[in-house]
Design a protein around this motif. Structure first.
Motif, mmCIF file in Angstrom:
data_model
loop_
_atom_site.group_PDB
_atom_site.id
_atom_site.type_symbol
_atom_site.label_atom_id
_atom_site.label_comp_id
_atom_site.label_asym_id
_atom_site.label_seq_id
_atom_site.Cartn_x
_atom_site.Cartn_y
_atom_site.Cartn_z
ATOM 1 N N ILE A 163 45.695 40.382 51.452
ATOM 2 C CA ILE A 163 44.931 39.141 51.360
ATOM 3 C C ILE A 163 43.553 39.324 51.986
ATOM 4 O O ILE A 163 42.557 38.818 51.478
ATOM 5 C CB ILE A 163 45.694 37.993 52.063
ATOM 6 C CG1 ILE A 163 47.001 37.739 51.329
ATOM 7 C CG2 ILE A 163 44.851 36.737 52.117
ATOM 8 C CD1 ILE A 163 47.934 36.780 52.026
ATOM 9 N N ARG A 164 43.489 40.050 53.074
ATOM 10 C CA ARG A 164 42.221 40.255 53.781
ATOM 11 C C ARG A 164 41.580 41.575 53.367
ATOM 12 O O ARG A 164 42.246 42.580 53.170
ATOM 13 C CB ARG A 164 42.452 40.234 55.282
ATOM 14 C CG ARG A 164 43.008 38.914 55.757
ATOM 15 C CD ARG A 164 42.855 38.795 57.249
ATOM 16 N NE ARG A 164 43.455 37.584 57.730
ATOM 17 C CZ ARG A 164 42.789 36.440 57.890
ATOM 18 N NH1 ARG A 164 41.515 36.389 57.603
ATOM 19 N NH2 ARG A 164 43.401 35.384 58.343
ATOM 20 N N ARG A 165 40.254 41.518 53.254
ATOM 21 C CA ARG A 165 39.475 42.670 52.790
ATOM 22 C C ARG A 165 39.639 43.879 53.719
ATOM 23 O O ARG A 165 39.787 45.009 53.264
ATOM 24 C CB ARG A 165 38.008 42.276 52.673
ATOM 25 C CG ARG A 165 37.117 43.325 52.083
ATOM 26 C CD ARG A 165 35.711 42.821 51.866
ATOM 27 N NE ARG A 165 35.661 41.659 51.016
ATOM 28 C CZ ARG A 165 35.654 41.682 49.687
ATOM 29 N NH1 ARG A 165 35.696 42.824 49.070
ATOM 30 N NH2 ARG A 165 35.599 40.570 48.998
ATOM 31 N N GLY A 166 39.612 43.673 55.023
ATOM 32 C CA GLY A 166 39.714 44.783 55.979
ATOM 33 C C GLY A 166 41.046 45.515 55.870
ATOM 34 O O GLY A 166 41.082 46.749 55.883
ATOM 35 N N TRP A 167 42.128 44.763 55.779
ATOM 36 C CA TRP A 167 43.438 45.396 55.645
ATOM 37 C C TRP A 167 43.569 46.105 54.308
ATOM 38 O O TRP A 167 44.169 47.188 54.227
ATOM 39 C CB TRP A 167 44.552 44.356 55.806
ATOM 40 C CG TRP A 167 44.728 43.920 57.217
ATOM 41 C CD1 TRP A 167 44.352 42.724 57.764
ATOM 42 C CD2 TRP A 167 45.289 44.681 58.277
ATOM 43 N NE1 TRP A 167 44.650 42.695 59.088
ATOM 44 C CE2 TRP A 167 45.243 43.885 59.436
ATOM 45 C CE3 TRP A 167 45.823 45.949 58.369
ATOM 46 C CZ2 TRP A 167 45.709 44.324 60.665
ATOM 47 C CZ3 TRP A 167 46.306 46.383 59.588
ATOM 48 C CH2 TRP A 167 46.249 45.592 60.722
ATOM 49 N N ALA A 168 43.031 45.496 53.260
ATOM 50 C CA ALA A 168 43.094 46.135 51.941
ATOM 51 C C ALA A 168 42.328 47.455 51.952
ATOM 52 O O ALA A 168 42.817 48.473 51.457
ATOM 53 C CB ALA A 168 42.532 45.197 50.876
ATOM 54 N N LEU A 169 41.145 47.435 52.542
ATOM 55 C CA LEU A 169 40.336 48.652 52.612
ATOM 56 C C LEU A 169 41.059 49.730 53.421
ATOM 57 O O LEU A 169 41.097 50.899 53.022
ATOM 58 C CB LEU A 169 38.975 48.331 53.225
ATOM 59 C CG LEU A 169 37.954 49.445 53.246
ATOM 60 C CD1 LEU A 169 37.641 49.901 51.822
ATOM 61 C CD2 LEU A 169 36.690 48.983 53.939
ATOM 62 N N ILE A 216 38.974 46.687 45.602
ATOM 63 C CA ILE A 216 39.162 45.816 46.770
ATOM 64 C C ILE A 216 38.849 44.369 46.396
ATOM 65 O O ILE A 216 39.577 43.447 46.778
ATOM 66 C CB ILE A 216 38.289 46.288 47.952
ATOM 67 C CG1 ILE A 216 38.702 47.678 48.402
ATOM 68 C CG2 ILE A 216 38.353 45.297 49.106
ATOM 69 C CD1 ILE A 216 40.102 47.781 48.934
ATOM 70 N N ASN A 217 37.789 44.144 45.636
ATOM 71 C CA ASN A 217 37.471 42.780 45.202
ATOM 72 C C ASN A 217 38.585 42.195 44.342
ATOM 73 O O ASN A 217 38.944 41.030 44.494
ATOM 74 C CB ASN A 217 36.152 42.747 44.430
ATOM 75 C CG ASN A 217 34.960 42.768 45.349
ATOM 76 O OD1 ASN A 217 35.048 42.372 46.508
ATOM 77 N ND2 ASN A 217 33.848 43.231 44.839
ATOM 78 N N ALA A 218 39.137 42.981 43.448
ATOM 79 C CA ALA A 218 40.219 42.496 42.591
ATOM 80 C C ALA A 218 41.463 42.169 43.404
ATOM 81 O O ALA A 218 42.141 41.174 43.139
ATOM 82 C CB ALA A 218 40.545 43.533 41.520
ATOM 83 N N VAL A 219 41.749 42.983 44.417
ATOM 84 C CA VAL A 219 42.928 42.754 45.254
ATOM 85 C C VAL A 219 42.752 41.483 46.083
ATOM 86 O O VAL A 219 43.629 40.622 46.118
ATOM 87 C CB VAL A 219 43.181 43.971 46.176
ATOM 88 C CG1 VAL A 219 44.201 43.648 47.245
ATOM 89 C CG2 VAL A 219 43.627 45.163 45.356
ATOM 90 N N VAL A 220 41.618 41.351 46.730
ATOM 91 C CA VAL A 220 41.400 40.232 47.649
ATOM 92 C C VAL A 220 41.205 38.920 46.894
ATOM 93 O O VAL A 220 41.750 37.889 47.265
ATOM 94 C CB VAL A 220 40.194 40.535 48.566
ATOM 95 C CG1 VAL A 220 39.836 39.328 49.412
ATOM 96 C CG2 VAL A 220 40.503 41.722 49.448
ATOM 97 N N LEU A 221 40.434 38.946 45.820
ATOM 98 C CA LEU A 221 40.120 37.716 45.084
ATOM 99 C C LEU A 221 41.195 37.337 44.067
ATOM 100 O O LEU A 221 41.139 36.265 43.490
ATOM 101 C CB LEU A 221 38.771 37.861 44.382
ATOM 102 C CG LEU A 221 37.583 38.106 45.313
ATOM 103 C CD1 LEU A 221 36.331 38.366 44.502
ATOM 104 C CD2 LEU A 221 37.384 36.938 46.259
ATOM 105 N N LYS A 222 42.149 38.243 43.833
ATOM 106 C CA LYS A 222 43.243 38.008 42.876
ATOM 107 C C LYS A 222 42.707 37.659 41.486
ATOM 108 O O LYS A 222 43.155 36.725 40.839
ATOM 109 C CB LYS A 222 44.167 36.888 43.361
ATOM 110 C CG LYS A 222 44.712 37.060 44.747
ATOM 111 C CD LYS A 222 45.721 38.147 44.807
ATOM 112 C CE LYS A 222 46.350 38.195 46.195
ATOM 113 N NZ LYS A 222 46.479 39.509 46.721
ATOM 114 N N VAL A 223 41.721 38.409 41.040
ATOM 115 C CA VAL A 223 41.133 38.178 39.730
ATOM 116 C C VAL A 223 41.646 39.209 38.732
ATOM 117 O O VAL A 223 42.105 40.283 39.102
ATOM 118 C CB VAL A 223 39.585 38.227 39.772
ATOM 119 C CG1 VAL A 223 39.041 37.089 40.579
ATOM 120 C CG2 VAL A 223 39.093 39.540 40.303
ATOM 121 N N SER A 224 41.534 38.851 37.464
ATOM 122 C CA SER A 224 41.986 39.730 36.407
ATOM 123 C C SER A 224 41.071 39.532 35.199
ATOM 124 O O SER A 224 40.504 38.462 35.017
ATOM 125 C CB SER A 224 43.426 39.376 36.031
ATOM 126 O OG SER A 224 43.794 40.031 34.856
#
Length: 101
Positions: free
Chosen positions: A7-13, A46-54
């Motif tokens: 959910i958070r950018r830092g953890w995803a990165l 990372i943007n796709a993961v955090v923003l949940k876009v497709s």
């Protein structure tokens, strides 16, 4: 699979970089190639993961436009093509007033 649940950018990165370091140390050459591609596109991933876009809705619309084009086997000019797209995909209400679909 857990890389796509952040959910958070830092953890995803952090998670993706951990996977990248594992993949680069892996002995499998295809995995190294995949890691290079992921590293190149990491910002977008990372943007796709955090923003949940497709891009699924856009691909669906493109597919429907392609089917209109194939069904009619070509157009004389662009304006007729655009008009046909708007007619079929424009969510026009063509029923008389007072009649529900």
């Amino acid at each position: 699979m857990s890389l796509w649940r952040y959910i958070r950018r830092g953890w995803a990165l952090k998670g993706w970089k951990r996977w990248l370091s594992w993949a680069m140390w892996c002995r499998l050459e295809p995995m190294k190639e995949a890691a290079k591609m992921v590293r190149k596109h990491l910002w977008g991933i990372i943007n796709a993961v955090v923003l949940k876009v497709s891009n699924g809705p856009a691909e669906s619309l493109n597919s429907r436009i392609r089917m209109i084009k194939v069904k009619n086997r070509g157009y004389r000019n662009k304006q007729r093509f655009i008009t046909n797209i708007n007619f079929h995909l424009g969510d026009l209400n063509l029923y008389p007033q007072g009649v529900d679909r």
